[in-house]
Scaffold this active site. Structure first.
Site, PDB file in Angstrom:
ATOM      1  N   SER A   1       0.830  -1.199   0.000  1.00  0.00           N
ATOM      2  CA  SER A   1       0.000   0.000   0.000  1.00  0.00           C
ATOM      3  C   SER A   1       0.873   1.261   0.000  1.00  0.00           C
ATOM      4  O   SER A   1       1.628   1.477  -0.940  1.00  0.00           O
ATOM      5  CB  SER A   1      -0.980  -0.047   1.181  1.00  0.00           C
ATOM      6  OG  SER A   1      -2.022   0.891   1.028  1.00  0.00           O
TER       7      SER A   1
ATOM      8  N   ASP B   1     -10.130  -5.750  -3.193  1.00  0.00           N
ATOM      9  CA  ASP B   1      -9.532  -4.704  -2.358  1.00  0.00           C
ATOM     10  C   ASP B   1     -10.445  -3.478  -2.392  1.00  0.00           C
ATOM     11  O   ASP B   1     -10.728  -2.931  -3.459  1.00  0.00           O
ATOM     12  CB  ASP B   1      -8.152  -4.364  -2.932  1.00  0.00           C
ATOM     13  CG  ASP B   1      -7.339  -3.416  -2.085  1.00  0.00           C
ATOM     14  OD1 ASP B   1      -7.916  -2.483  -1.490  1.00  0.00           O
ATOM     15  OD2 ASP B   1      -6.108  -3.590  -2.036  1.00  0.00           O
TER      16      ASP B   1
ATOM     17  N   HIS C   1      -7.261  -6.139   0.964  1.00  0.00           N
ATOM     18  CA  HIS C   1      -6.112  -5.273   1.234  1.00  0.00           C
ATOM     19  C   HIS C   1      -5.348  -5.696   2.495  1.00  0.00           C
ATOM     20  O   HIS C   1      -4.428  -5.007   2.908  1.00  0.00           O
ATOM     21  CB  HIS C   1      -6.621  -3.827   1.395  1.00  0.00           C
ATOM     22  CG  HIS C   1      -5.564  -2.771   1.208  1.00  0.00           C
ATOM     23  ND1 HIS C   1      -4.979  -2.514  -0.012  1.00  0.00           N
ATOM     24  CD2 HIS C   1      -4.982  -1.898   2.086  1.00  0.00           C
ATOM     25  CE1 HIS C   1      -4.106  -1.523   0.122  1.00  0.00           C
ATOM     26  NE2 HIS C   1      -4.077  -1.139   1.381  1.00  0.00           N
TER      27      HIS C   1
END
Length: 278
Positions: free
Chosen positions: A145, A223, A256
């Site tokens: 991320s 995600d 995620h």
């Protein structure tokens, strides 16, 4: 340097250290996994950069990377995601301030005093690791991320430093997504030209062919941040235009979380080993 923790793990050692950072003007912690020694050859290093709200321990405790790192003989180094402390500027939002350093060098008050994570990762931390541990100068970088953004910009801005780069669900085009716009406007000011040097897509378009390194990106299609914040297809198009050796894998059903990372971290370690151990 002060050792905070040490644990035997897959015949190696998982350690946590604190040191005073001259770059960030505050004490910093990092975690390191030292695989069992194989011969007299110092092992290479994989740096892992974590995402928003994380510190150096999230990957250490959740990703399950140590078993394969021990098998391959790769040192894992996990820095924190920002400077920290009572005197370090902060914000009430989870996506700005402590835990959200974005791996850049801030230029705006009150952030510029401490928020120089790019310099810390480029210079101070690797020098510290080299001086305090038996490691080679061969290294690769990965992250998740915000940390995937960090890994990509570190590789793109430092040709020749890393053998390879990988990322899980990276923020590839921060200049154009809400997380990046919020952070960059505060850390870097309103001049959007200054933002471009911290944007993976812009850096890839400006890159030279001889500087390209093997790149692996995994992205879950479940995600919740995929459409609004991550947009890996934008980087894939830049890679296509630049003939950059990048593999983007869309993983069906994955989100995620660290469950996603744990599912594919072995692939990433073996990917990096191809180049680290040459």
């Amino acid at each position: 340097m002060e050792m905070l923790e040490e644990h035997r793990c897959f015949e190696g050692w998982q350690q946590r250290w604190r040191h005073d950072s001259s770059t960030l003007n505050c004490p910093m912690t990092f975690s390191i996994f030292l695989p069992p020694p194989r011969d007299h050859t110092p092992p290479p290093v994989l740096y892992w950069l974590s995402g928003l709200t994380c510190n150096d321990e999230n990957f250490t405790t959740k990703a399950g990377a140590q078993r394969v790192a021990a098998e391959l003989g790769i040192v894992l180094v996990m820095p924190d995601t920002s400077p920290r402390g009572e005197k370090v500027a902060n914000d009430d939002g989870y996506d700005l301030g402590q835990g959200a350093g974005f791996y850049l060098n801030a230029t705006q008050p009150p952030w510029a005093t401490h928020y120089r994570m790019y310099d810390y990762l480029r210079d101070e931390l690797p020098a510290l690791v080299q001086s305090q541990f038996n490691v080679s100068d061969r290294c690769a970088i990965s992250g998740h991320s915000m940390g995937g953004h960090g890994a990509l910009i570190m590789a793109l801005k430092n040709p020749g430093k890393y053998t390879s780069v990988s990322a899980f669900a990276p923020i590839v085009n921060p200049c154009s997504v809400p997380w990046g716009i919020k952070a960059f406007s505060r850390y870097l000011g309103e001049d959007k030209n200054a933002w471009l040097e911290w944007d993976s897509c812009a850096l890839m378009y400006a890159s030279n062919a001889q500087d390209a390194i093997p790149t692996l990106i995994d992205q879950g299609d479940n995600d919740q941040f995929l459409a609004d914040q991550l947009q890996p297809a934008v980087l894939a198009e830049a890679a296509r235009q630049k003939a950059w050796p990048m593999t983007l894998r869309i993983q069906p059903g994955y989100d995620h979380s660290y469950y996603f990372i744990a599912s594919f971290i072995e692939d990433h370690l073996r990917f990096h080993a191809q180049y680290l151990l040459k």
